[in-house]
Design an enzyme around this catalytic site. Structure first.
Site, PDB file in Angstrom:
ATOM      1  N   PHE A 147       0.819  -1.215   0.000  1.00 55.01           N
ATOM      2  CA  PHE A 147       0.000   0.000   0.000  1.00 55.01           C
ATOM      3  C   PHE A 147       0.854   1.266   0.000  1.00 55.01           C
ATOM      4  CE2 PHE A 147      -2.221  -3.399   2.303  1.00 55.01           C
ATOM      5  CZ  PHE A 147      -3.325  -3.552   1.484  1.00 55.01           C
ATOM      6  N   LEU A 148       2.137   1.142  -0.374  1.00 49.62           N
ATOM      7  CA  LEU A 148       3.026   2.303  -0.224  1.00 49.62           C
ATOM      8  C   LEU A 148       2.624   3.462  -1.129  1.00 49.62           C
ATOM      9  CD1 LEU A 148       5.153   2.613  -2.820  1.00 49.62           C
ATOM     10  CD2 LEU A 148       6.251   0.706  -1.712  1.00 49.62           C
ATOM     11  N   ARG A 149       2.852   4.660  -0.607  1.00 46.64           N
ATOM     12  CA  ARG A 149       2.650   5.884  -1.393  1.00 46.64           C
ATOM     13  C   ARG A 149       4.004   6.367  -1.895  1.00 46.64           C
ATOM     14  NH1 ARG A 149       0.879   9.212   3.515  1.00 46.64           N
ATOM     15  NH2 ARG A 149       2.475   7.807   4.291  1.00 46.64           N
ATOM     16  N   LEU A 257      -9.547  14.878   0.327  1.00 47.99           N
ATOM     17  CA  LEU A 257     -10.630  15.744  -0.147  1.00 47.99           C
ATOM     18  C   LEU A 257     -10.009  17.014  -0.745  1.00 47.99           C
ATOM     19  CD1 LEU A 257     -13.510  15.571   2.519  1.00 47.99           C
ATOM     20  CD2 LEU A 257     -13.415  14.508   0.259  1.00 47.99           C
ATOM     21  N   ALA A 259      -9.578  19.112  -3.666  1.00 46.07           N
ATOM     22  CA  ALA A 259     -10.066  19.312  -5.035  1.00 46.07           C
ATOM     23  C   ALA A 259      -8.962  19.967  -5.869  1.00 46.07           C
ATOM     24  CB  ALA A 259     -11.309  20.189  -5.021  1.00 46.07           C
ATOM     25  N   GLY A 260      -8.942  19.647  -7.140  1.00 43.47           N
ATOM     26  CA  GLY A 260      -7.915  20.225  -8.007  1.00 43.47           C
ATOM     27  C   GLY A 260      -7.972  19.583  -9.378  1.00 43.47           C
ATOM     28  N   CYS A 267      -0.648   4.195 -10.203  1.00 40.87           N
ATOM     29  CA  CYS A 267      -1.545   3.251  -9.522  1.00 40.87           C
ATOM     30  C   CYS A 267      -3.020   3.580  -9.682  1.00 40.87           C
ATOM     31  CB  CYS A 267      -1.198   3.179  -8.035  1.00 40.87           C
ATOM     32  SG  CYS A 267       0.395   2.425  -7.748  1.00 40.87           S
TER      33      CYS A 267
HETATM   34  C1  UDX Z   1      -1.593   5.483  -4.244  1.00 41.42           C
HETATM   35  C2  UDX Z   1      -2.160   4.986  -2.911  1.00 41.42           C
HETATM   36  O1  UDX Z   1      -2.295   6.101  -2.002  1.00 41.42           O
HETATM   37  C3  UDX Z   1      -1.251   3.933  -2.315  1.00 41.42           C
HETATM   38  O2  UDX Z   1      -1.816   3.430  -1.112  1.00 41.42           O
HETATM   39  C4  UDX Z   1      -1.086   2.793  -3.333  1.00 41.42           C
HETATM   40  O3  UDX Z   1      -0.203   1.815  -2.827  1.00 41.42           O
HETATM   41  C5  UDX Z   1      -0.560   3.345  -4.650  1.00 41.42           C
HETATM   42  O4  UDX Z   1      -1.430   4.382  -5.123  1.00 41.42           O
HETATM   43  P1  UDX Z   1       0.362   7.137  -4.959  1.00 41.42           P
HETATM   44  O5  UDX Z   1       0.106   6.754  -6.375  1.00 41.42           O
HETATM   45  O6  UDX Z   1       1.770   7.230  -4.479  1.00 41.42           O
HETATM   46  O7  UDX Z   1      -0.350   6.108  -3.966  1.00 41.42           O
HETATM   47  O8  UDX Z   1      -0.322   8.550  -4.764  1.00 41.42           O
HETATM   48  P2  UDX Z   1      -1.327   9.246  -3.748  1.00 41.42           P
HETATM   49  O9  UDX Z   1      -0.581   9.946  -2.698  1.00 41.42           O
HETATM   50  O10 UDX Z   1      -2.402   8.322  -3.331  1.00 41.42           O
HETATM   51  O11 UDX Z   1      -1.939  10.352  -4.723  1.00 41.42           O
HETATM   52  C6  UDX Z   1      -2.594   9.945  -5.924  1.00 41.42           C
HETATM   53  C7  UDX Z   1      -3.030  11.125  -6.735  1.00 41.42           C
HETATM   54  O12 UDX Z   1      -4.168  11.740  -6.135  1.00 41.42           O
HETATM   55  C8  UDX Z   1      -2.010  12.226  -6.949  1.00 41.42           C
HETATM   56  O13 UDX Z   1      -2.043  12.640  -8.286  1.00 41.42           O
HETATM   57  C9  UDX Z   1      -2.490  13.338  -6.041  1.00 41.42           C
HETATM   58  O14 UDX Z   1      -2.116  14.597  -6.499  1.00 41.42           O
HETATM   59  C10 UDX Z   1      -3.994  13.149  -6.099  1.00 41.42           C
HETATM   60  N1  UDX Z   1      -4.726  13.661  -4.940  1.00 41.42           N
HETATM   61  C11 UDX Z   1      -4.479  13.162  -3.704  1.00 41.42           C
HETATM   62  C12 UDX Z   1      -5.702  14.639  -5.114  1.00 41.42           C
HETATM   63  O15 UDX Z   1      -5.957  15.093  -6.233  1.00 41.42           O
HETATM   64  N2  UDX Z   1      -6.382  15.090  -4.022  1.00 41.42           N
HETATM   65  C13 UDX Z   1      -6.143  14.623  -2.760  1.00 41.42           C
HETATM   66  O16 UDX Z   1      -6.815  15.090  -1.838  1.00 41.42           O
HETATM   67  C14 UDX Z   1      -5.166  13.620  -2.604  1.00 41.42           C
END
Ligand code: UDX
Length: 441
Positions: A147-149, A257, A259-260, A267
């Protein structure tokens, strides 16, 4: 314990280094000789805070090694499968060719009693299909999703918030070798478990679904707030205040939450598409039909950012100089896979804008994907003379480190589009800028 990690991409390289830091003896295997040479020299092939230090420590301790020869995995008690499962070139389903070839490659080195632990994100049913192939060697398969980010990969691997292990069994009960394999994995993760992470042993299907369900939920949460942003745009409401207000409800929570311009990366986008495709195959497409909406809302937000740049420049971007702050799909990453930031930049270029892109980490990767764009590493140099500026990746140096007063000394125009709602509209307007946020008045 002696461990091997098959596939040294994002997931595998971090996993190998992290396991060595926990005291295990680890060999990372990959067919990409350049990647292995870099890792063996202690250099991370991608930007990930903390990884270079972990690689150096592991290599110096003698507990971490990298190789292109799978025979070096022989003798490991656990073989982690960490190869990629990208979106298929001609559809939405996951491409499992790397998983299948990694298993084929591994079979000759497996011994009776070995554990093969799949970490890759796979469609539900994959472990069930692979288990007999692995069992033919006397080894056992478990599925242990990751589940790593990105950007927090080292911390997430060493101190995960949960460890999930899917084992073989029938009628909800684990088979004897499944229980044994789960116990071996418990030993591998003993240090993390001592920190309080829950250890959830379940069946194959549940373990595979936990991963895609988690990502589907996160994607849905982001698209939910972005849908609210669309409503805010026609009503004059402010989605950031809305998110703060509903986020105070602990059942909802404020995180994810934001927005953007929406989610991207290696992933979330491909995982929700693969999940929807798998559900269709299972005859349950309607159960996750909403994921198509989630995807569509997400893609529309990129168009909205482009529209705002156009509107800010009087209806057309043709021949106008636009500086794009950010190329990575999120801050603390050099990853541009399915990056909304780079997509916005490319769309503006396609409309005839003179686009300059800057990013603290992702320029080299962005140039490979979108060579038609102009890249400038120095932020202020990139901003000089711009008619409009669009913030698309919320790096600190753009969100906190860039004042309107300073920007005014660099740009020609006074238009700023905040694709991540990271700036204070009042401060920018007070300094004479035309500010446009996403779902904000
Ligand atoms: C994600 C999951 O969080 C992680 O648990 C999984 O293992 C792999 O996929 P990651 O791809 O590293 O991780 O990114 P994450 O931090 O989840 O952000 C994903 C995307 O959502 C980014 O483009 C980020 O900018 C966007 N995002 C995140 C938003 O637009 N709004 C938010 O509030 C949060």
């Amino acid at each position: 314990m002696k461990l091997s990690v098959i596939g040294c991409g994002y997931l595998g390289a971090v996993h190998a280094a992290a396991m060595a830091s926990l005291g295990h003896e680890v060999v990372g295997i990959d067919i990409d000789a350049d990647r292995i040479a870099m890792l063996a020299a202690g250099r991370a092939p991608f930007f990930e805070p903390g990884l270079p230090e972990l690689l150096s420590e592991g290599l110096a301790s003698g507990r971490l090694a990298f190789s292109t020869d799978v025979r070096d995995a022989r003798g490991a008690a656990v073989h982690f499968l960490a190869v990629g499962t990208p979106q298929q070139a001609d559809g939405h389903a996951a491409d499992l060719s790397h998983v299948d070839s990694a298993i084929d490659m591994l079979l000759p080195v497996l011994s009776a009693g070995d554990v093969v632990a799949g970490k890759s994100t796979v469609p539900v049913g994959t472990a069930e299909r692979l288990a007999p192939i692995v069992a033919s060697t006397g080894a056992s398969l478990v599925w242990n999703p990751e589940f790593l980010r990105e950007g927090w990969a080292v911390k997430d691997t060493i101190s995960p918030d949960r460890i999930v292990v899917g084992v073989a069994g029938s009628d909800g009960a684990p088979a004897a070798d499944g229980t044994r394999a789960a116990d071996i994995l418990r030993d591998v993760y003993a240090a993390s478990l001592a920190g309080g992470a829950p250890y959830i042993v379940t069946d194959f299907a549940t373990s595979e679904l936990v991963k895609v369900a988690a990502n589907a939920f996160l994607a849905t949460k982001i698209s939910f707030i972005n849908a609210m942003a669309e409503i805010a745009e026609v009503t004059g409401a402010d989605v950031t205040t809305l998110a703060d207000a509903i986020g105070h409800d602990v059942r909802i929570g404020r995180r994810f939450l934001g927005a953007g311009i929406g989610f991207g990366g290696g992933c979330l986008p491909k995982d929700i598409r693969a999940f929807a495709a798998r559900a269709e195959e299972l005859g349950r497409g309607e159960s996750v039909g909403f994921l198509r909406e989630v995807d569509e809302i997400n893609m529309r937000r990129r168009d909205r950012a482009v529209y705002l740049v156009k509107a800010g420049l009087g209806g057309s971007v043709y021949g106008k100089r636009v500086t794009v702050l950010g190329a990575a799909f999120k801050p603390h990453s050099d990853d541009v896979r399915d990056s909304p930031a780079l997509d916005v930049a490319a769309q503006l270029h396609g409309l005839g804008a003179i686009v300059t892109v800057t990013d603290p980490a992702a320029i080299d990767n962005a140039r490979r994907v979108s060579p038609q764009l102009t890249y400038v590493a120095d932020r202020d140099e990139a901003l000089r003379g711009a008619d409009a500026v669009v913030l698309v990746t919320e790096w600190d140096e753009y969100r906190r480190g860039l004042s309107p007063e300073h920007l005014a000394t660099l740009t020609e125009g006074r238009v700023i589009i905040d694709g991540r709602n990271g700036l204070d509209p009042a401060a920018w307007r007070a300094a004479g800028f035309e500010y446009h946020g996403m779902g904000r008045p």
